[in-house]
Design a protein around this motif. Structure first.
Motif, PDB file in Angstrom:
ATOM      1  N   LYS A 175     -41.104 -44.489 -18.178  1.00  0.00           N
ATOM      2  CA  LYS A 175     -40.906 -43.933 -17.153  1.00  0.00           C
ATOM      3  C   LYS A 175     -42.361 -44.036 -15.711  1.00  0.00           C
ATOM      4  O   LYS A 175     -43.621 -44.418 -17.125  1.00  0.00           O
ATOM      5  CB  LYS A 175     -40.670 -41.980 -17.182  1.00  0.00           C
ATOM      6  N   GLU A 176     -42.010 -44.254 -14.823  1.00  0.00           N
ATOM      7  CA  GLU A 176     -43.307 -43.772 -14.115  1.00  0.00           C
ATOM      8  C   GLU A 176     -43.922 -42.668 -13.442  1.00  0.00           C
ATOM      9  O   GLU A 176     -43.271 -41.941 -13.334  1.00  0.00           O
ATOM     10  CB  GLU A 176     -42.561 -44.392 -12.328  1.00  0.00           C
ATOM     11  N   VAL A 177     -44.948 -42.865 -13.395  1.00  0.00           N
ATOM     12  CA  VAL A 177     -45.665 -41.976 -13.054  1.00  0.00           C
ATOM     13  C   VAL A 177     -46.949 -42.492 -11.760  1.00  0.00           C
ATOM     14  O   VAL A 177     -47.714 -43.079 -11.778  1.00  0.00           O
ATOM     15  CB  VAL A 177     -46.774 -41.424 -13.778  1.00  0.00           C
ATOM     16  N   PHE A 178     -46.537 -41.350 -10.789  1.00  0.00           N
ATOM     17  CA  PHE A 178     -47.004 -41.726  -9.376  1.00  0.00           C
ATOM     18  C   PHE A 178     -47.841 -40.467  -9.326  1.00  0.00           C
ATOM     19  O   PHE A 178     -47.015 -38.988  -9.166  1.00  0.00           O
ATOM     20  CB  PHE A 178     -46.144 -42.149  -8.187  1.00  0.00           C
ATOM     21  N   LEU A 179     -48.845 -40.729  -8.382  1.00  0.00           N
ATOM     22  CA  LEU A 179     -50.077 -39.856  -7.558  1.00  0.00           C
ATOM     23  C   LEU A 179     -49.506 -39.748  -6.311  1.00  0.00           C
ATOM     24  O   LEU A 179     -49.350 -40.971  -5.350  1.00  0.00           O
ATOM     25  CB  LEU A 179     -51.032 -39.620  -8.068  1.00  0.00           C
ATOM     26  N   GLU A 180     -49.200 -39.076  -5.925  1.00  0.00           N
ATOM     27  CA  GLU A 180     -49.062 -39.075  -4.126  1.00  0.00           C
ATOM     28  C   GLU A 180     -50.069 -38.343  -2.928  1.00  0.00           C
ATOM     29  O   GLU A 180     -50.829 -36.873  -3.732  1.00  0.00           O
ATOM     30  CB  GLU A 180     -48.375 -37.763  -3.316  1.00  0.00           C
ATOM     31  N   ASP A 181     -50.683 -39.000  -2.420  1.00  0.00           N
ATOM     32  CA  ASP A 181     -52.544 -38.355  -2.022  1.00  0.00           C
ATOM     33  C   ASP A 181     -51.418 -38.390  -0.633  1.00  0.00           C
ATOM     34  O   ASP A 181     -51.555 -39.283   0.245  1.00  0.00           O
ATOM     35  CB  ASP A 181     -53.092 -39.075  -1.378  1.00  0.00           C
ATOM     36  N   LYS A 182     -51.348 -36.405  -0.143  1.00  0.00           N
ATOM     37  CA  LYS A 182     -50.766 -36.458   1.179  1.00  0.00           C
ATOM     38  C   LYS A 182     -51.348 -36.453   2.289  1.00  0.00           C
ATOM     39  O   LYS A 182     -51.178 -36.671   3.095  1.00  0.00           O
ATOM     40  CB  LYS A 182     -50.637 -35.171   0.890  1.00  0.00           C
ATOM     41  N   THR A 183     -52.990 -36.701   1.650  1.00  0.00           N
ATOM     42  CA  THR A 183     -53.664 -36.631   2.853  1.00  0.00           C
ATOM     43  C   THR A 183     -53.814 -38.056   3.216  1.00  0.00           C
ATOM     44  O   THR A 183     -54.016 -38.211   4.760  1.00  0.00           O
ATOM     45  CB  THR A 183     -55.382 -36.672   3.028  1.00  0.00           C
ATOM     46  N   LEU A 184     -53.502 -39.301   2.366  1.00  0.00           N
ATOM     47  CA  LEU A 184     -54.138 -40.545   2.496  1.00  0.00           C
ATOM     48  C   LEU A 184     -52.049 -40.625   3.148  1.00  0.00           C
ATOM     49  O   LEU A 184     -51.985 -42.315   2.980  1.00  0.00           O
ATOM     50  CB  LEU A 184     -54.134 -41.683   2.187  1.00  0.00           C
ATOM     51  N   ASN A 185     -51.398 -40.491   2.745  1.00  0.00           N
ATOM     52  CA  ASN A 185     -49.653 -40.363   2.816  1.00  0.00           C
ATOM     53  C   ASN A 185     -49.999 -42.501   1.439  1.00  0.00           C
ATOM     54  O   ASN A 185     -48.684 -42.949   2.019  1.00  0.00           O
ATOM     55  CB  ASN A 185     -49.743 -41.167   4.370  1.00  0.00           C
ATOM     56  N   ILE A 186     -50.471 -42.082   0.757  1.00  0.00           N
ATOM     57  CA  ILE A 186     -50.496 -42.708  -0.665  1.00  0.00           C
ATOM     58  C   ILE A 186     -49.366 -42.110  -1.894  1.00  0.00           C
ATOM     59  O   ILE A 186     -49.550 -41.436  -1.749  1.00  0.00           O
ATOM     60  CB  ILE A 186     -51.397 -43.117  -1.194  1.00  0.00           C
ATOM     61  N   PHE A 187     -48.016 -43.403  -2.251  1.00  0.00           N
ATOM     62  CA  PHE A 187     -47.729 -43.250  -3.019  1.00  0.00           C
ATOM     63  C   PHE A 187     -48.377 -44.478  -4.273  1.00  0.00           C
ATOM     64  O   PHE A 187     -48.609 -45.391  -3.988  1.00  0.00           O
ATOM     65  CB  PHE A 187     -46.133 -43.386  -3.173  1.00  0.00           C
ATOM     66  N   HIS A 188     -49.463 -43.777  -4.927  1.00  0.00           N
ATOM     67  CA  HIS A 188     -50.107 -44.534  -6.452  1.00  0.00           C
ATOM     68  C   HIS A 188     -49.645 -44.346  -7.955  1.00  0.00           C
ATOM     69  O   HIS A 188     -49.395 -43.576  -8.202  1.00  0.00           O
ATOM     70  CB  HIS A 188     -51.329 -44.495  -6.886  1.00  0.00           C
ATOM     71  N   ASN A 189     -49.216 -45.775  -8.040  1.00  0.00           N
ATOM     72  CA  ASN A 189     -49.004 -45.643  -9.221  1.00  0.00           C
ATOM     73  C   ASN A 189     -49.595 -45.150 -10.641  1.00  0.00           C
ATOM     74  O   ASN A 189     -50.774 -46.532 -10.646  1.00  0.00           O
ATOM     75  CB  ASN A 189     -48.002 -47.291  -9.950  1.00  0.00           C
ATOM     76  N   LEU A 190     -49.899 -44.558 -11.087  1.00  0.00           N
ATOM     77  CA  LEU A 190     -50.939 -44.109 -12.146  1.00  0.00           C
ATOM     78  C   LEU A 190     -51.590 -45.285 -13.516  1.00  0.00           C
ATOM     79  O   LEU A 190     -51.952 -45.087 -14.321  1.00  0.00           O
ATOM     80  CB  LEU A 190     -50.954 -42.813 -12.932  1.00  0.00           C
ATOM     81  N   LYS A 191     -49.959 -44.923 -14.219  1.00  0.00           N
ATOM     82  CA  LYS A 191     -49.476 -45.759 -14.987  1.00  0.00           C
ATOM     83  C   LYS A 191     -49.773 -47.528 -14.976  1.00  0.00           C
ATOM     84  O   LYS A 191     -50.515 -48.120 -15.720  1.00  0.00           O
ATOM     85  CB  LYS A 191     -47.837 -46.073 -15.590  1.00  0.00           C
ATOM     86  N   VAL A 192     -50.506 -48.119 -13.632  1.00  0.00           N
ATOM     87  CA  VAL A 192     -50.526 -49.508 -13.452  1.00  0.00           C
ATOM     88  C   VAL A 192     -51.969 -49.897 -13.033  1.00  0.00           C
ATOM     89  O   VAL A 192     -53.180 -50.373 -14.216  1.00  0.00           O
ATOM     90  CB  VAL A 192     -50.172 -49.720 -11.592  1.00  0.00           C
TER      91      VAL A 192
END
Length: 770
Positions: free
Chosen positions: A644-661
């Motif tokens: 499964k994927e695990v993403f961190l959203e940074d709402k300040t920078l409007n970024i979705f980042h894949n923490l598994k990468v």
């Protein structure tokens, strides 16, 4: 066998046997009171095969038989139960006229042959016999499970005899009662003990495994009830025999959970071992070495002048909560290396330990307990002469001769080992008031069992990674544990497991004011090496409740650290579950937590089934004034999330980042940021059609060595440019055009985040190397 040996040597053995008799446990038994009539094939007792009764060489004038009788009324010794015993007769005299009664064991736990089992090492068989006038012959044959004869006790011609002794030389007594005991001393080794009053006989160790017996009587004269044979009280027990270590060998085989164990000579453990009871005497010194477990069913007794020593990480586990121990043990516990003025939280595993004798070089004013009453909520100075109370926690400063070089504190507890239930008062957490408690046992306990059977919900372990300053401990140094998971301290170290070591003191939050009771059911064998320290032991195991776990670490290059856990469990809710969810303690420099209403959590347990649309709001605090770079990474991922994927959203920078990468890197100044980060399991930005449409309508490319932004559909209203640390490099409002050239931006050959806001209030973030 020499008669003096029988009378002088074996009587002390018998007395010792009887002295330890309190530890006996009956596995199964039978007696005559269980029967209305005793016939072939009857079986009212448990654990034995049915009776096999038969007679030999009988006719009209030669007869034998079986009945239930009263031994006392016929002039025998008393072997009755409720006025009756098993009885046999065989008269008048003839050629081998004989009555027989045969039976085997069936519930000892051994392998069986035709339903017949045998005694396991440490198990004992007992039977009472009444034999009066010794006309003819009477006795008992002992057999293995294949009917092979092991041993015979026979009475004939006024002589008491056995396979190994033709004549005991005991004086005749019509009212004699004999107790015959078979002790299975080891695998394929047994001994037979016969007791009559103060007379005692032992066969010595013989080869074989006892499985059954045959009682017999034959060739008696007619017309006299004293010719009969009476017997009763068939019992199979454990903890009825004793093996003794004399400093060189065990006299009755290796110890096990079925045997009482006596040490009369020095001993060093080479592995775990078990016993029904343990006695140390004769000035012997017995050492249970590190990582070994002594499991005792009942009592531990240490005579004055003798020693029972448990080295660091060793365990004594007692199964009987009612067992009352006698005499002191020495229990060693090594703490994490400390420097002067550092503290460790302790709990006493023994009765009678004084604070100043435990740490004699600690300043007399530096022993503390904690009063969690909300009206007090403060440390309490303990008199150094006070005796440590089981289940109460104490903060004890390092010895005065410690300085700046860390030194291991080798704590030594001396006292009667704690066993049974221990109850301590606790207060509900209403104003950050936590209860300072201690593991009361000389063994590890399972915190899952503790939490599930009490009002405690979150435990906090002090690591003393950071020196105390102005009588204030750093909250950075508390590792957190709930029933299902744990997080390391901000200052680093290992994650607390579900096992709490002996001697461990800890803070705990409670959901109610009242009492908490520690019980023997919480105790576990081994797993005693995790006395809270800041380096991991190779013997520790980090088992979680299940594999549905995500452990997130927040850190920076300067050593700031905070950890949190998200765990999905069947039966949990998405609200606050006492004992599962764990409130975080703010760190000195940074805090990192998940958020539910009214709680900032170090450990959040969420409901199963998991859904891909689930979102977990995350909070972040920093007291570091300077703009500082931080990383958020996955340090542990359960098997459930492997696909499964695990993403961190940074709402300040409007970024979705894949923490598994890769870890996510951002920067921040001091402040509280409870609406910046969200944990996702899908990239929401890619599932929003409106967002995709706007995302695809905005382009960034280089034009005349400057970044140029072009919007194909809507006017651009504003632009912000950030570096990958989250630092804002440029901003411009009121653009109101479909094109914008970033002429003021200096080239750095680094990745930038260019956030473009369109007139429909949609913001599009693009990564651009410039």
């Amino acid at each position: 066998m020499n008669k003096n040996y029988i009378s002088k040597i074996l009587i002390p053995i018998t007395l010792l046997f009887l002295q330890l008799g309190f530890a006996q446990t009956t596995l199964f038994s039978d007696n005559a009171s269980n029967y209305v009539s005793w016939t072939n094939g009857s079986n009212s007792g448990t654990g034995f095969s049915a009776w096999d009764l038969w007679t030999q060489n009988t006719d009209g004038t030669h007869f034998a038989g079986h009945f239930l009788g009263n031994s006392v009324s016929q002039g025998f010794g008393d072997v009755n139960s409720s006025g009756s015993s098993f009885s046999m007769y065989a008269n008048p005299g003839g050629t081998f006229v004989q009555a027989n009664a045969q039976r085997f064991l069936s519930s000892t736990g051994s392998p069986a042959v035709g339903g017949r089992q045998y005694l396991l090492p440490g198990q004992s068989f007992k039977i009472d016999l009444a034999i009066a006038y010794r006309n003819g012959y009477k006795g008992i044959d002992l057999m293995d499970q294949n009917f092979n004869l092991l041993y015979t006790f026979n009475v004939a011609s006024d002589v008491y005899s056995t396979t190994t002794n033709s004549d005991f030389g005991w004086a005749y007594d019509q009212a004699s009662v004999f107790q015959l005991i078979v002790n299975q001393t080891d695998v394929n080794s047994y001994e037979v003990i016969i007791i009559r009053g103060s007379d005692s006989y032992s066969s010595g160790i013989r080869t074989g495994q006892f499985s059954g017996f045959k009682l017999f009587i034959g060739n008696t004269d007619a017309g006299n009830d004293l010719n009969n044979l009476h017997f009763n009280s068939l019992v199979v027990q454990k903890c009825a025999m004793t093996t003794t270590w004399d400093g060189t060998t065990w006299d009755k085989g290796e110890p096990n959970a079925n045997k009482n164990v006596v040490f009369t000579g020095n001993y060093n453990s080479s592995a775990d071992f078990s016993a029904c009871s343990v006695t140390v005497s004769n000035n012997a010194s017995v050492t249970i070495n590190s990582n070994h477990t002594l499991t005792v069913q009942n009592t531990v007794s240490v005579a004055s002048g003798s020693n029972l020593i448990f080295e660091n990480n060793a365990t004594i586990l007692q199964n009987n909560a009612s067992a009352i121990n006698v005499g002191n043990i020495i229990y060693k516990r090594s703490a994490t290396p400390m420097i002067q003025y550092q503290y460790t939280y302790w709990g006493a595993p023994v009765v009678g330990q004084k604070l100043n004798l435990f740490s004699p070089l600690t300043s007399s004013a530096r022993f503390y307990s904690f009063n969690a009453n909300p009206t007090v909520n403060n440390w309490v100075t303990e008199n150094s002469n006070n005796v440590m109370v089981p289940a109460k926690g104490y903060a004890i400063m390092a010895p005065q001769n410690y300085y700046t070089t860390p030194v291991i504190f080798n704590g030594v507890f001396t006292g009667i080992p704690n066993n049974g239930d221990y109850t301590v008062n606790v207060f509900e957490k209403t104003a950050l008031n936590y209860n300072l408690l201690g593991n009361p046992y000389p063994s590890a306990i399972n915190v899952q069992t503790l939490i599930s059977n009490s009002t405690l919900n979150t435990l906090y372990y002090w690591t003393h990674n950071t020196a105390i300053s102005s009588n204030v401990f750093s909250s950075n140094d508390y590792a957190v544990r709930t029933s299902l998971a744990g997080t390391a301290a901000n200052s680093g170290g290992v994650v607390p497991t579900k096992f709490m070591a002996a001697g461990q003191g800890f803070f705990a939050s409670s959901s109610a004011t009242g009492t908490v009771t520690f019980t023997n059911d919480m105790r576990v064998a081994g797993t005693n090496s995790s006395f809270y320290r800041n380096t991991s032991s190779q013997n520790e195991t980090f088992e979680e409740a299940d594999d549905n776990l995500i452990r997130l670490d927040l850190s920076n290059s300067g050593g700031a650290f905070k950890q949190q856990v998200i765990l999905y469990v069947t039966g949990a809710t998405d609200g606050f579950d006492s004992g599962m969810d764990g409130d975080q303690l703010d760190g000195q420099f940074v805090s990192f937590y998940s958020i539910i209403p009214n709680h900032n959590l170090a450990i959040q347990v969420k409901s199963m089934p998991w859904v891909v649309t689930d979102q977990v709001p995350l909070g972040f605090k920093s007291t570091i004034t300077a703009n500082t770079s931080f990383d958020i990474n996955i340090s542990e991922l359960g098997i459930y999330f492997s696909d499964k994927e695990v993403f961190l959203e940074d709402k300040t920078l409007n970024i979705f980042h894949n923490l598994k990468v890769a870890p996510y890197t951002f920067s921040s100044i001091a402040g509280v940021y409870d609406d910046r980060f969200v944990l996702h399991y899908q990239d929401v930005s890619l599932s929003n059609n409106d967002f995709l449409e706007n995302q695809n309508s905005v382009y960034v490319f280089e034009n005349n060595n400057k970044p140029k932004i072009v919007s194909s559909k809507s006017n651009i209203t504003s632009v912000e440019v950030y570096d990958m640390l989250g630092r804002k490099l440029f901003s411009k409002d009121n653009i109101n055009s479909k094109e914008f050239l970033l002429t003021e931006l200096m080239q750095t050959n680094q990745a930038l985040i260019i956030k473009t806001t369109l007139e429909n209030n949609v913001t599009v973030a693009k990564k651009f190397i410039f």
